[in-house]
Design an enzyme around this catalytic site. Sequence first.
Site, PDB file in Angstrom:
ATOM      1  N   LEU A  30     -21.132  10.564  -0.642  1.00  0.00           N
ATOM      2  CA  LEU A  30     -21.369  10.152  -2.559  1.00  0.00           C
ATOM      3  C   LEU A  30     -22.650   9.864  -2.125  1.00  0.00           C
ATOM      4  O   LEU A  30     -24.063   9.963  -2.983  1.00  0.00           O
ATOM      5  CB  LEU A  30     -20.771   8.933  -3.435  1.00  0.00           C
TER       6      LEU A  30
ATOM      7  N   CYS B 294       7.539   1.790  16.748  1.00  0.00           N
ATOM      8  CA  CYS B 294       8.468   0.832  17.716  1.00  0.00           C
ATOM      9  C   CYS B 294       7.068  -0.048  18.039  1.00  0.00           C
ATOM     10  O   CYS B 294       7.379   0.512  19.032  1.00  0.00           O
ATOM     11  CB  CYS B 294       9.174   0.786  18.690  1.00  0.00           C
TER      12      CYS B 294
ATOM     13  N   HIS C 142      -5.672   7.652  12.549  1.00  0.00           N
ATOM     14  CA  HIS C 142      -5.489   6.423  12.333  1.00  0.00           C
ATOM     15  C   HIS C 142      -3.927   5.626  11.832  1.00  0.00           C
ATOM     16  O   HIS C 142      -3.432   4.943  11.448  1.00  0.00           O
ATOM     17  CB  HIS C 142      -6.436   6.045  11.055  1.00  0.00           C
TER      18      HIS C 142
ATOM     19  N   ASP D  98      -3.178   7.986   3.919  1.00  0.00           N
ATOM     20  CA  ASP D  98      -2.034   8.965   3.154  1.00  0.00           C
ATOM     21  C   ASP D  98      -1.235   9.855   4.055  1.00  0.00           C
ATOM     22  O   ASP D  98      -2.624  10.759   4.633  1.00  0.00           O
ATOM     23  CB  ASP D  98      -2.684   8.003   2.196  1.00  0.00           C
TER      24      ASP D  98
ATOM     25  N   GLY E 122     -16.772  12.094   2.466  1.00  0.00           N
ATOM     26  CA  GLY E 122     -16.123  10.971   2.125  1.00  0.00           C
ATOM     27  C   GLY E 122     -15.943   9.752   3.091  1.00  0.00           C
ATOM     28  O   GLY E 122     -15.332   8.985   3.424  1.00  0.00           O
ATOM     29  N   THR E 123     -17.140  10.038   4.128  1.00  0.00           N
ATOM     30  CA  THR E 123     -16.807   8.771   5.340  1.00  0.00           C
ATOM     31  C   THR E 123     -18.096   8.123   5.268  1.00  0.00           C
ATOM     32  O   THR E 123     -19.466   7.937   4.882  1.00  0.00           O
ATOM     33  CB  THR E 123     -16.990   9.451   6.801  1.00  0.00           C
ATOM     34  N   SER E 124     -18.267   6.704   5.538  1.00  0.00           N
ATOM     35  CA  SER E 124     -19.062   6.119   5.653  1.00  0.00           C
ATOM     36  C   SER E 124     -20.094   5.885   6.737  1.00  0.00           C
ATOM     37  O   SER E 124     -20.636   5.576   7.182  1.00  0.00           O
ATOM     38  CB  SER E 124     -18.055   4.439   5.546  1.00  0.00           C
TER      39      SER E 124
ATOM     40  N   ARG F 160       0.985  -0.649   0.330  1.00  0.00           N
ATOM     41  CA  ARG F 160       0.048  -0.018   0.061  1.00  0.00           C
ATOM     42  C   ARG F 160       0.563   1.451   0.245  1.00  0.00           C
ATOM     43  O   ARG F 160       0.150   2.612  -0.550  1.00  0.00           O
ATOM     44  CB  ARG F 160      -1.142   0.296   1.193  1.00  0.00           C
TER      45      ARG F 160
ATOM     46  N   ALA G   6     -17.030  14.403  -4.426  1.00  0.00           N
ATOM     47  CA  ALA G   6     -16.503  15.422  -3.355  1.00  0.00           C
ATOM     48  C   ALA G   6     -15.819  16.182  -3.931  1.00  0.00           C
ATOM     49  O   ALA G   6     -15.574  17.498  -3.777  1.00  0.00           O
ATOM     50  CB  ALA G   6     -15.335  14.710  -1.634  1.00  0.00           C
TER      51      ALA G   6
END
Length: 227
Positions: A195, A111, A103, A88, A168-170, A55, A212
Site C-alpha cells: 500500500l 508441545c 511464523h 492463517d 503486504g509486508t511492513s 484469533r 494487493a
Amino acid sequence: MRVVVLTGAGISAESGLATFRGAGGLWEGHAVEDVATPEAFARDPALVHRFYDMRRPRAKSAQPNAVHRALARLREVHDLTLVTQNVDDLHDRGGANDVIHMHGRLDGALCAGCGHRWPAPESLAGLLCPARGAKEARPDIVWFGEMPYEMDRILAALEACDVFAAIGTSGQVYPAAGFGRIAAQAGAHTVELNLDRSAISRDFHEHRIGPATETVPAWVEELSARA
C-alpha cells in the site's frame, strides 16, 4: 524462472483479518509482550491461550482473496517458493501447495516439551500432548525471540532465485525484513508490492503501490507471460 515470494499481514487484511499491530502498537488490544513471547506464555498461559483461541475462528472464517489465488496460479508456470509471515491458512485454501509458514500456524498445536505437532482444537488451554501426555500444549506460533521455521530452505531459495517479491509486508520484523537485500545481493530482481513504501524500500529495484488484490494479479499475469 525461479521466484521467491514473501507475504505479510497486508494480504490477510484484504480478507478481513486484523493486521499485526494497530494503533498504539497494540495487537488486537494487547501488548505484544503480553501474548507473543515465550516469557508471556510462562507468565500467564491462560491469557495467551485466550488470545489465540479468539484469533483461531476468525482466521478459519476468512476467505482467500485475489492475491492468494493469483499466487497459486504463479506456481503453475514458474518455480515458486512461497513464504508467508501470516499464521492463517489462506494461501493453502487459496490453492497454493507447499507453503512455508515461517511464523507457524494458528490451526496447529505444539508441545513445548517434546516438539510434537498436531491439529489445534478450538481451545488449547489445559490440553495434554498426545505424544507424551504432558500438559505443555501451546500454539504452533513462532513468538518473538524464537527462530522462524525452515530458515535454511528459505535462505537457499533467496540465494538462487531470479525474482524476489515482498507483498503486504511492513519491513519491520526480522529476519524476513532482510530477505530483499539477500536476494538483491545474490543477483535477483526485487519488487515490493504494498500500500505504501515500507521501511526497507531501498532493498527493492521496483515498487508497485496499491491494494494487493489489484497489483498482485497484474504482476502475476506479467510474469506468467514470460514463462
